[in-house]
Design a protein around this motif. Sequence first.
Motif, PDB file in Angstrom:
ATOM      1  N   HIS A 146       0.835  -1.198   0.000  1.00 59.74           N
ATOM      2  CA  HIS A 146       0.000   0.000   0.000  1.00 59.74           C
ATOM      3  C   HIS A 146       0.872   1.251   0.000  1.00 59.74           C
ATOM      4  N   ALA A 147       0.381   2.276  -0.672  1.00 62.67           N
ATOM      5  CA  ALA A 147       1.166   3.517  -0.797  1.00 62.67           C
ATOM      6  C   ALA A 147       1.627   4.004   0.570  1.00 62.67           C
ATOM      7  N   GLU A 148       0.761   3.873   1.567  1.00 67.88           N
ATOM      8  CA  GLU A 148       1.101   4.359   2.897  1.00 67.88           C
ATOM      9  C   GLU A 148       2.336   3.661   3.481  1.00 67.88           C
ATOM     10  N   ASP A 149       2.538   2.409   3.084  1.00 71.67           N
ATOM     11  CA  ASP A 149       3.691   1.656   3.595  1.00 71.67           C
ATOM     12  C   ASP A 149       4.870   1.689   2.632  1.00 71.67           C
ATOM     13  N   PHE A 150       4.658   2.301   1.472  1.00 74.23           N
ATOM     14  CA  PHE A 150       5.679   2.257   0.421  1.00 74.23           C
ATOM     15  C   PHE A 150       6.742   3.329   0.625  1.00 74.23           C
ATOM     16  N   PHE A 151       6.286   4.530   1.021  1.00 75.87           N
ATOM     17  CA  PHE A 151       7.226   5.649   1.153  1.00 75.87           C
ATOM     18  C   PHE A 151       7.832   5.645   2.557  1.00 75.87           C
ATOM     19  N   LEU A 152       9.135   5.436   2.635  1.00 72.85           N
ATOM     20  CA  LEU A 152       9.778   5.241   3.932  1.00 72.85           C
ATOM     21  C   LEU A 152      10.605   6.448   4.369  1.00 72.85           C
ATOM     22  N   GLY A 153      11.049   7.237   3.430  1.00 68.06           N
ATOM     23  CA  GLY A 153      11.893   8.378   3.767  1.00 68.06           C
ATOM     24  C   GLY A 153      12.298   9.078   2.496  1.00 68.06           C
ATOM     25  N   PRO A 154      13.206  10.082   2.616  1.00 72.06           N
ATOM     26  CA  PRO A 154      13.622  10.791   1.405  1.00 72.06           C
ATOM     27  C   PRO A 154      14.286   9.826   0.415  1.00 72.06           C
TER      28      PRO A 154
END
Lengths: 162, 288
Positions: free
Chosen positions: B148-156
């Motif tokens: 899920h997109a919410e779990d995909f982006f972890l940091g810069p």
Amino acid sequence: MSSQKISLTINGESVEAEVEPRTLLIHFLREELNLTGSHIGCETSHCGACTVDLNGKSVKSCTVFAVQANGGELVTIEGLANGTEMHPLQEGFYEAHGLQCGYCTPGMLIRAYRLLQENPDPSDDEIRVGISGNLCRCTGYQNIVEAIRYAADKINQAEGAD
Amino acid sequence: MKPAPFQYERPKTIEGVLAVLNQYGEDSKILAGGQSLIAMMNTRALQPRVVIDINRVPALDTLAVEDDTLVIGALVRHSEVAGSPIVREANPLIAEAYPHLAHRPIRNRGTLVGNLAHADPASEMPAVMVVGEAVMTLRNHDNLRTVHAEDFFLGPFETAARPDELLTEIRIPVAPQEQGWGFREFSPRKGDFALASVATVMSVVDGKIASVRLACAGIGPCACRLADAEGILAGATPGEEAFAAAAAAAVATIDPQEDFHADAAYRRDLVGTLMRRALADAHGRCAA
């Protein structure tokens, strides 16, 4: 790294060459083909000085590898005029003082060339948005907008007269 | 200035891409639109040993609605997404956000999926995907998984994708007809990355907010969902009062970075203002 053979059409002429994969399209044009009209500004896709027309779309040739243009059709600033007759855009930049130092001008012209095909009768706002990927540090843009407006009117009048 | 030398691979199938990825992993980079990758290679911030050009993989250019899901493949250019009637119909929030994303020549080359894989913290689209509940499809040579997109982006510039995985496509549920949407951004120059942007969707039933999702970008290490503000809005009567309360809650929870573009206090103010406006837009677009 081994060179790769590419063939493409540039301003209506077939070109074949061998290039290193890392060669940027802008370097290929300027250094291999001596087409130095397209300028190098930022090399990071911000400034638009290197804008060319690839397969009917404006692209920044600093962020395209030459090998990626293989099989493509390219229009650069050198292909804009018809012999010694200026393109209406070039005439517009001349008449409306659309340049001062001239560094951004080839990119501006090639972008405007495609913009007027995407939108043949743009409003001033649409012109400003349309060229927002091209930076000019001299003119304040007003005369560039007027130059593009001049060209649009001229092209539309010529087509209306046909 | 030129990029450092690299080995250039141009597979014609997804399997071919995955095989190369499996072999080189962290030493390789996927080249889709190249609008961030090549710029970073030009400055030699990145010097991948192998560049895997996916531009000749026809299976990656899907842009369609399948089973109430909008599917966008790894090769679909920003211009195509931005101008697509299918996208406007299926998820108007994406279309709303696009005028803020870069300029035409960059959108002609750059891809939406590449933008998400790059995960620039100031980019608009990760926030849009978090709000739109996008699901990312990740493939390696022997497996397919979804995140899920919410779990995909972890940091810069950091995502859940592993070095041997290709983000092949994203799948976004078609937005319900009655759902309203809003996207607001502030950047000093048109097309630049945002100092702050806010994305939201909302639906209203019987005069109360039945569901709402909110996310912001340009604040902190990656797109972040604004759960506290969502909690305040759930069940509330939509209007300036509720929106202001939600904005105040969001402003209290975020921890904006300070840089030469803007200090933290300014970014907080921006988020509050943009959020109230985005919520009002979404409310105005809710079908009664």
